[in-house]
Scaffold this motif. Sequence first.
Motif, PDB file in Angstrom:
ATOM      1  N   ILE A  52       0.890  -1.328  -0.027  1.00  0.00           N
ATOM      2  CA  ILE A  52       0.034   0.114   0.135  1.00  0.00           C
ATOM      3  C   ILE A  52       0.832   1.254  -0.081  1.00  0.00           C
ATOM      4  N   VAL A  53       0.752   2.291  -0.896  1.00  0.00           N
ATOM      5  CA  VAL A  53       1.121   3.273  -1.011  1.00  0.00           C
ATOM      6  C   VAL A  53       0.233   4.544  -0.623  1.00  0.00           C
ATOM      7  N   GLN A  54       0.736   5.580   0.218  1.00  0.00           N
ATOM      8  CA  GLN A  54      -0.157   6.584   0.519  1.00  0.00           C
ATOM      9  C   GLN A  54       0.462   7.863   0.761  1.00  0.00           C
ATOM     10  N   ARG A  55       0.054   8.952   0.417  1.00  0.00           N
ATOM     11  CA  ARG A  55       0.515  10.429   0.659  1.00  0.00           C
ATOM     12  C   ARG A  55      -0.327  10.991   1.697  1.00  0.00           C
ATOM     13  N   GLY A  56       0.066  11.005   2.843  1.00  0.00           N
ATOM     14  CA  GLY A  56      -0.865  11.608   4.014  1.00  0.00           C
ATOM     15  C   GLY A  56      -1.660  10.457   4.152  1.00  0.00           C
ATOM     16  N   GLU A  57      -3.113  10.800   4.175  1.00  0.00           N
ATOM     17  CA  GLU A  57      -3.957   9.753   4.364  1.00  0.00           C
ATOM     18  C   GLU A  57      -4.807   9.263   2.989  1.00  0.00           C
ATOM     19  N   VAL A  58      -4.023   9.844   1.859  1.00  0.00           N
ATOM     20  CA  VAL A  58      -4.634   9.322   0.579  1.00  0.00           C
ATOM     21  C   VAL A  58      -3.986   8.173   0.056  1.00  0.00           C
ATOM     22  N   GLU A  59      -4.699   7.222  -0.418  1.00  0.00           N
ATOM     23  CA  GLU A  59      -4.004   5.969  -0.754  1.00  0.00           C
ATOM     24  C   GLU A  59      -3.688   5.924  -2.108  1.00  0.00           C
ATOM     25  N   ILE A  60      -2.540   5.517  -2.657  1.00  0.00           N
ATOM     26  CA  ILE A  60      -2.261   5.741  -4.270  1.00  0.00           C
ATOM     27  C   ILE A  60      -2.441   4.239  -4.902  1.00  0.00           C
ATOM     28  N   VAL A  61      -3.091   4.029  -5.897  1.00  0.00           N
ATOM     29  CA  VAL A  61      -2.970   2.861  -6.277  1.00  0.00           C
ATOM     30  C   VAL A  61      -2.018   2.620  -7.612  1.00  0.00           C
ATOM     31  N   LEU A  62      -1.162   1.768  -7.310  1.00  0.00           N
ATOM     32  CA  LEU A  62      -0.131   1.532  -8.385  1.00  0.00           C
ATOM     33  C   LEU A  62      -0.099   0.145  -8.870  1.00  0.00           C
ATOM     34  N   THR A  63       0.412  -0.191 -10.140  1.00  0.00           N
ATOM     35  CA  THR A  63       0.512  -1.420 -10.763  1.00  0.00           C
ATOM     36  C   THR A  63       1.878  -1.970 -10.156  1.00  0.00           C
ATOM     37  N   SER A  64       1.965  -3.250 -10.208  1.00  0.00           N
ATOM     38  CA  SER A  64       3.241  -3.904  -9.613  1.00  0.00           C
ATOM     39  C   SER A  64       4.661  -3.192 -10.373  1.00  0.00           C
ATOM     40  N   LYS A  65       4.457  -2.750 -11.495  1.00  0.00           N
ATOM     41  CA  LYS A  65       5.676  -2.285 -12.015  1.00  0.00           C
ATOM     42  C   LYS A  65       5.906  -0.911 -11.427  1.00  0.00           C
ATOM     43  N   GLU A  66       4.870  -0.196 -11.284  1.00  0.00           N
ATOM     44  CA  GLU A  66       5.135   1.309 -10.807  1.00  0.00           C
ATOM     45  C   GLU A  66       5.319   1.066  -9.503  1.00  0.00           C
ATOM     46  N   PHE A  67       5.011   0.208  -8.643  1.00  0.00           N
ATOM     47  CA  PHE A  67       5.376  -0.052  -7.307  1.00  0.00           C
ATOM     48  C   PHE A  67       6.881  -0.212  -7.057  1.00  0.00           C
ATOM     49  N   ALA A  68       7.278  -1.186  -8.003  1.00  0.00           N
ATOM     50  CA  ALA A  68       8.785  -1.687  -8.191  1.00  0.00           C
ATOM     51  C   ALA A  68       9.518  -0.548  -8.366  1.00  0.00           C
ATOM     52  N   LEU A  69       9.172   0.476  -9.203  1.00  0.00           N
ATOM     53  CA  LEU A  69       9.924   1.590  -9.784  1.00  0.00           C
ATOM     54  C   LEU A  69      10.022   2.656  -8.683  1.00  0.00           C
ATOM     55  N   LEU A  70       8.923   2.945  -7.971  1.00  0.00           N
ATOM     56  CA  LEU A  70       8.928   3.848  -7.003  1.00  0.00           C
ATOM     57  C   LEU A  70       9.690   3.032  -5.691  1.00  0.00           C
ATOM     58  N   TYR A  71       9.447   1.987  -5.508  1.00  0.00           N
ATOM     59  CA  TYR A  71      10.257   1.269  -4.219  1.00  0.00           C
ATOM     60  C   TYR A  71      12.000   1.599  -4.639  1.00  0.00           C
TER      61      TYR A  71
END
Length: 228
Positions: free
Chosen positions: A146-165
Amino acid sequence: MLKVHRILLAEDELKLSKVIKTELIKKGYDIDLATNGIEAERLFNKNVYSLILLDINLPQKSGLDLCKEFRLGNKKIPIVMLTALGDIQDKVGAFNLGADDYIVKPFYFDELFARIKVFISRMDKLPDKSQLIQIYDLTIDLESKIVQRGEVEIVLTSKEFALLYHLAINKGKVISKQEILEKVWDVKFDTGTNTIEVYISFLRNKVDKPFLDKLIFTKPGFGYYIKA
């Protein structure tokens, strides 16, 4: 292995700051010293700390402004204000901005060290947060994905998540396209496509565009990086 705690000390009185730093080092802490608000801000965004000692009357950027900013960036870290301002309204103001404690100068060093020990002991007893990465108001939960900015959840694809990580674990470091290809796409050579640019754009649209403060940056000719 015994954990060594790192403390950010922001104090512009040179004689006092050197004494505090020396004594804390003797007690086994790692200390980063900042003598102005801008330097304290830079160190906070660069390193991970167990506790912050923050003078209110810092040059360039006040301790109260920093307290508010640090608390937004990290909900849990203990912030202890050091100040000559002893009025009750000054204390209330600091607590309202997120300070955990308030020590008026002059103070006894034994009292300061005792309070530091209590706060760090409490931090050690908190559940393991190794599955969380936090940069400013961005939180990445590695376990739940799960990715959030403040209290707002951001829905990412698996590849977007891997890039952000990958950007997040290298906070502040410029990551080349080649490294991203190798670490995120498992490709050892430049494919000549604009895949990375497209995915960086996807991330920015989700992680940055809806929010006032931007986190993902480009260094032309070198690559991409994330920072508060």
